[in-house]
Design an enzyme around this catalytic site. Structure first.
Site, PDB file in Angstrom:
ATOM      1  N   THR A  38      -4.363   0.756   8.145  1.00  0.00           N
ATOM      2  CA  THR A  38      -3.583  -0.042   9.092  1.00  0.00           C
ATOM      3  C   THR A  38      -3.016   0.812  10.227  1.00  0.00           C
ATOM      4  O   THR A  38      -2.517   0.285  11.198  1.00  0.00           O
ATOM      5  CB  THR A  38      -2.402  -0.748   8.397  1.00  0.00           C
ATOM      6  OG1 THR A  38      -1.787   0.188   7.514  1.00  0.00           O
ATOM      7  CG2 THR A  38      -2.872  -1.937   7.608  1.00  0.00           C
ATOM      8  N   HIS A  43       1.693   7.433   5.648  1.00  0.00           N
ATOM      9  CA  HIS A  43       3.117   7.723   5.646  1.00  0.00           C
ATOM     10  C   HIS A  43       3.557   8.052   4.228  1.00  0.00           C
ATOM     11  O   HIS A  43       2.741   8.026   3.306  1.00  0.00           O
ATOM     12  CB  HIS A  43       3.915   6.564   6.247  1.00  0.00           C
ATOM     13  CG  HIS A  43       3.598   5.218   5.652  1.00  0.00           C
ATOM     14  ND1 HIS A  43       4.062   4.841   4.411  1.00  0.00           N
ATOM     15  CD2 HIS A  43       2.858   4.199   6.118  1.00  0.00           C
ATOM     16  CE1 HIS A  43       3.621   3.629   4.145  1.00  0.00           C
ATOM     17  NE2 HIS A  43       2.877   3.214   5.158  1.00  0.00           N
ATOM     18  N   HIS A  46       2.429   6.348   1.088  1.00  0.00           N
ATOM     19  CA  HIS A  46       1.101   6.589   0.511  1.00  0.00           C
ATOM     20  C   HIS A  46       1.083   7.793  -0.411  1.00  0.00           C
ATOM     21  O   HIS A  46       0.111   8.008  -1.134  1.00  0.00           O
ATOM     22  CB  HIS A  46       0.085   6.870   1.629  1.00  0.00           C
ATOM     23  CG  HIS A  46      -0.213   5.676   2.483  1.00  0.00           C
ATOM     24  ND1 HIS A  46       0.201   5.580   3.788  1.00  0.00           N
ATOM     25  CD2 HIS A  46      -0.875   4.526   2.212  1.00  0.00           C
ATOM     26  CE1 HIS A  46      -0.203   4.432   4.299  1.00  0.00           C
ATOM     27  NE2 HIS A  46      -0.844   3.759   3.365  1.00  0.00           N
ATOM     28  N   LYS A  80       2.392 -10.270   0.503  1.00  0.00           N
ATOM     29  CA  LYS A  80       2.824 -10.337   1.899  1.00  0.00           C
ATOM     30  C   LYS A  80       3.033 -11.814   2.157  1.00  0.00           C
ATOM     31  O   LYS A  80       2.311 -12.652   1.658  1.00  0.00           O
ATOM     32  CB  LYS A  80       1.746  -9.800   2.834  1.00  0.00           C
ATOM     33  CG  LYS A  80       1.591  -8.308   2.732  1.00  0.00           C
ATOM     34  CD  LYS A  80       0.573  -7.793   3.735  1.00  0.00           C
ATOM     35  CE  LYS A  80       0.264  -6.340   3.488  1.00  0.00           C
ATOM     36  NZ  LYS A  80      -0.542  -6.164   2.264  1.00  0.00           N
ATOM     37  N   ARG A  84      -1.954 -11.076   7.980  1.00  0.00           N
ATOM     38  CA  ARG A  84      -1.730 -10.093   9.030  1.00  0.00           C
ATOM     39  C   ARG A  84      -2.788 -10.183  10.119  1.00  0.00           C
ATOM     40  O   ARG A  84      -3.826 -10.786   9.964  1.00  0.00           O
ATOM     41  CB  ARG A  84      -1.682  -8.711   8.417  1.00  0.00           C
ATOM     42  CG  ARG A  84      -3.020  -8.089   8.178  1.00  0.00           C
ATOM     43  CD  ARG A  84      -2.863  -6.594   8.285  1.00  0.00           C
ATOM     44  NE  ARG A  84      -4.102  -5.950   7.895  1.00  0.00           N
ATOM     45  CZ  ARG A  84      -4.242  -5.298   6.765  1.00  0.00           C
ATOM     46  NH1 ARG A  84      -3.268  -5.232   5.910  1.00  0.00           N
ATOM     47  NH2 ARG A  84      -5.380  -4.701   6.496  1.00  0.00           N
ATOM     48  N   GLN A 172     -12.608  -6.268  -2.691  1.00  0.00           N
ATOM     49  CA  GLN A 172     -12.102  -5.100  -3.416  1.00  0.00           C
ATOM     50  C   GLN A 172     -12.779  -4.984  -4.778  1.00  0.00           C
ATOM     51  O   GLN A 172     -13.063  -3.890  -5.248  1.00  0.00           O
ATOM     52  CB  GLN A 172     -10.577  -5.189  -3.568  1.00  0.00           C
ATOM     53  CG  GLN A 172      -9.989  -3.901  -4.116  1.00  0.00           C
ATOM     54  CD  GLN A 172      -8.479  -3.851  -3.979  1.00  0.00           C
ATOM     55  OE1 GLN A 172      -7.903  -4.437  -3.086  1.00  0.00           O
ATOM     56  NE2 GLN A 172      -7.836  -3.116  -4.881  1.00  0.00           N
ATOM     57  N   ASP A 193       1.263  -3.337  -7.204  1.00  0.00           N
ATOM     58  CA  ASP A 193       0.891  -4.588  -6.537  1.00  0.00           C
ATOM     59  C   ASP A 193      -0.622  -4.778  -6.494  1.00  0.00           C
ATOM     60  O   ASP A 193      -1.101  -5.839  -6.115  1.00  0.00           O
ATOM     61  CB  ASP A 193       1.480  -4.620  -5.127  1.00  0.00           C
ATOM     62  CG  ASP A 193       1.024  -3.446  -4.273  1.00  0.00           C
ATOM     63  OD1 ASP A 193       0.624  -2.414  -4.848  1.00  0.00           O
ATOM     64  OD2 ASP A 193       1.056  -3.572  -3.039  1.00  0.00           O
ATOM     65  N   LYS A 228      14.112  -0.277   0.453  1.00  0.00           N
ATOM     66  CA  LYS A 228      12.742   0.195   0.587  1.00  0.00           C
ATOM     67  C   LYS A 228      12.665   1.704   0.755  1.00  0.00           C
ATOM     68  O   LYS A 228      13.428   2.289   1.506  1.00  0.00           O
ATOM     69  CB  LYS A 228      12.121  -0.479   1.809  1.00  0.00           C
ATOM     70  CG  LYS A 228      10.685  -0.889   1.589  1.00  0.00           C
ATOM     71  CD  LYS A 228      10.204  -1.692   2.774  1.00  0.00           C
ATOM     72  CE  LYS A 228       8.811  -2.222   2.502  1.00  0.00           C
ATOM     73  NZ  LYS A 228       8.368  -3.107   3.581  1.00  0.00           N
ATOM     74  N   LYS A 231      11.607   4.516   4.654  1.00  0.00           N
ATOM     75  CA  LYS A 231      11.975   4.060   5.990  1.00  0.00           C
ATOM     76  C   LYS A 231      13.266   4.735   6.432  1.00  0.00           C
ATOM     77  O   LYS A 231      14.172   4.935   5.641  1.00  0.00           O
ATOM     78  CB  LYS A 231      12.209   2.546   5.986  1.00  0.00           C
ATOM     79  CG  LYS A 231      10.976   1.759   5.661  1.00  0.00           C
ATOM     80  CD  LYS A 231      10.228   1.374   6.918  1.00  0.00           C
ATOM     81  CE  LYS A 231       9.032   0.650   6.554  1.00  0.00           C
ATOM     82  NZ  LYS A 231       8.026   0.151   7.111  1.00  0.00           N
ATOM     83  N   THR A 232      13.334   5.057   7.690  1.00  0.00           N
ATOM     84  CA  THR A 232      14.583   5.520   8.263  1.00  0.00           C
ATOM     85  C   THR A 232      14.896   4.581   9.413  1.00  0.00           C
ATOM     86  O   THR A 232      14.129   3.682   9.695  1.00  0.00           O
ATOM     87  CB  THR A 232      14.450   6.956   8.810  1.00  0.00           C
ATOM     88  OG1 THR A 232      13.524   6.924   9.894  1.00  0.00           O
ATOM     89  CG2 THR A 232      13.962   7.897   7.748  1.00  0.00           C
TER      90      THR A 232
END
Length: 426
Positions: A38, A43, A46, A80, A84, A172, A193, A228, A231-232
RNA sequence: GGGGAGGUACCAGAGCGGUCAAAUGGGACGGACUGUAAAUCCGUUGCUUCGGCUACGAAGGUUCGAAUCCUUCUCUCCCCA
């Protein structure tokens, strides 16, 4: 220690299909994890999967990293709430290439159990629709597909999902079949998930070829406060140094809470159990020294960005958060100053503007974008949250001029404790 | 197609003709305390040349005055077909 035991003591294991451990104990096995392209960089979210593959390889197995050039075009409906946007092909190609390059840093691509990178676009690009629904769709019933939590949820909450997304699990599932058939991959791993998708694969392999394949999922990482992970304020923490500087990356880990650090050090480092338990004990004895956070940040930063970048991050951190005064900067060469402030946002202003004298709000919100508006700058200055050159600004009308420059060209602005900005004259 | 409810600041959610730049909660940011933690407490949370200006789905209208009333448009949700 075998692979599964390794994951277990580290607290990474979420779910495992019966028989998996026995299968792996037979000897070298091949297993894979898929990465969704994506973005053109991975990040920290992962990293769990990267570590899973790393442990898999260290345990003597052969890891496959699959980049989803084809599945990325579809989008996984799992958990989700909305479908998307589809990525166009050229973006996808770019993302796949970026991810591939990063994965190469973590896995060993030499030796008997060398890692292998595959892209499912390679086997899907010439797979015709008719052929697909006949050879793949035939083996899995709609009932089965609809019973998946990921699908069920979307049906129940009324948001629905397109046929395209619905088909995702077949794609998949076929990936797994393809790797099982052609590369003897007997295990697919992934985040918790992904369980449903993975099991569709093992099911497909069983129904189509009466083969046996296995599934293993890892815990989804969450912070102790339930928010989460990864994330910042400024968004995701990327592995790409262009997106997240090594300094920011190092700081991200260093700022982990005690509870989080204990779990992260197990999940994200390769330190062995004795070492980690010793660090735990040391940390509990003197928590303010934050040995856990430091060890954690060090280990990951070095593995992601290298030793040199880590050293730099330490230097920057020591200066920005240590007790060294601002004078310290004057002892440094220009290059050293630049090094310390690498990854710190910087702004340029002209010497002429500064020589006239400039008040604090104008400097921080007008000439530079330390603050988005003067009002905000003013409020925060009044709240006592802004410093220049490590001195608190008393009023919004404080004047700055060339006399305040460090080394004749720098001003160091600070918003709160942790947000630094470098203003360069020239 | 018929009927109903509703769109308010980052989010949730009050307000229902002036005292509303808009309660409350969450989030975010800042301060104190600390360990660059956690918890707690406090403050800030539209812009401003500090005169004002722009804002309550959009556009018009009524009124001295509208987030609040009217009209049209638009979007969302629910029920019936």
């Amino acid at each position: 220690m075998n692979f599964v035991e390794e994951l277990r003591w580290r607290g990474m294991l979420h779910d495992i299909m019966p028989g998996t451990e026995e299968e792996l104990n037979k000897g070298m096995a091949s297993g894979y994890i898929g990465f969704d392209p994506t973005a053109d960089s991975l990040h920290v979210g992962h990293l769990t999967q990267i570590m899973t593959l790393t442990h898999f390889q260290k345990a003597g197995h052969k890891p496959y990293a699959l980049v989803g050039g084809a599945t990325g075009m579809i989008g996984d409906p799992s958990f989700k709430s909305q479908e998307r946007n589809l990525l166009d092909e050229s973006t996808l190609q770019k993302n796949v290439a970026g991810i591939k390059a990063q994965l190469e840093n973590f896995l060993d691509f030499t030796g008997d159990n060398s890692a292998i990178m595959v892209n499912n676009y390679d086997w899907f690009k010439n797979f015709g629709f008719l052929e697909f629904i006949r050879d793949v769709g035939k083996h899995i019933t709609v009932n089965y597909m609809m019973s998946k939590d990921s699908v069920k949820k979307r049906l129940e909450d009324g948001s629905g999902l397109s046929f395209t997304e619905f088909s995702y699990q077949l794609l998949q599932g076929y990936d797994f079949y393809h790797l099982w058939k052609n590369h003897n991959c007997v295990l697919q791993m992934g985040g918790s998930d992904q369980w449903g998708n993975i099991v569709t694969g093992t099911e497909f392999i069983r129904r189509k070829d009466a083969g046996s394949a296995f599934a293993l999922t890892t815990q989804l990482i969450k912070k102790a406060d339930g928010t989460k992970f990864g994330k910042t304020e400024s968004g995701a923490v990327w592995l790409d140094p262009e997106r997240t500087s090594p300094y920011q990356f190092y700081q991200f880990w260093l700022n982990s809470t005690d509870a989080d650090a204990k779990s992260y050090i197990r999940i994200f480092t390769l330190l062995d159990r004795e070492t980690i338990e010793a660090l735990d004990a040391e940390h509990d004895a003197a928590p303010h020294l934050r040995v856990l956070q430091k060890a954690l940040a060090k280990d990951i930063t070095i593995r992601v960005h290298g030793e040199a970048a880590y050293e730099k991050a330490i230097k920057s951190s020591d200066f920005l958060f240590g007790n060294v005064g601002i004078e310290f900067l004057s002892e440094l060469t220009d290059a050293e100053v630049k090094g310390i402030f690498e990854g710190v946002p910087n702004f340029n202003i002209s010497l002429a503007e500064l020589q006239e004298g400039i008040n604090a709000t104008e400097l921080l919100a007008g000439k530079t974008a330390v603050f988005p508006s003067k009002g905000e700058a003013k409020k925060m200055i009044q709240g006592g949250g802004v410093s220049v050159n490590k001195n608190k600004i008393a009023t919004p009308d404080d004047i700055f001029n060339a006399d305040n420059l460090i080394n004749g060209k720098y001003l160091v602005a600070q918003k709160g404790k942790k947000n630094y900005f470098l203003i360069i004259v020239g």
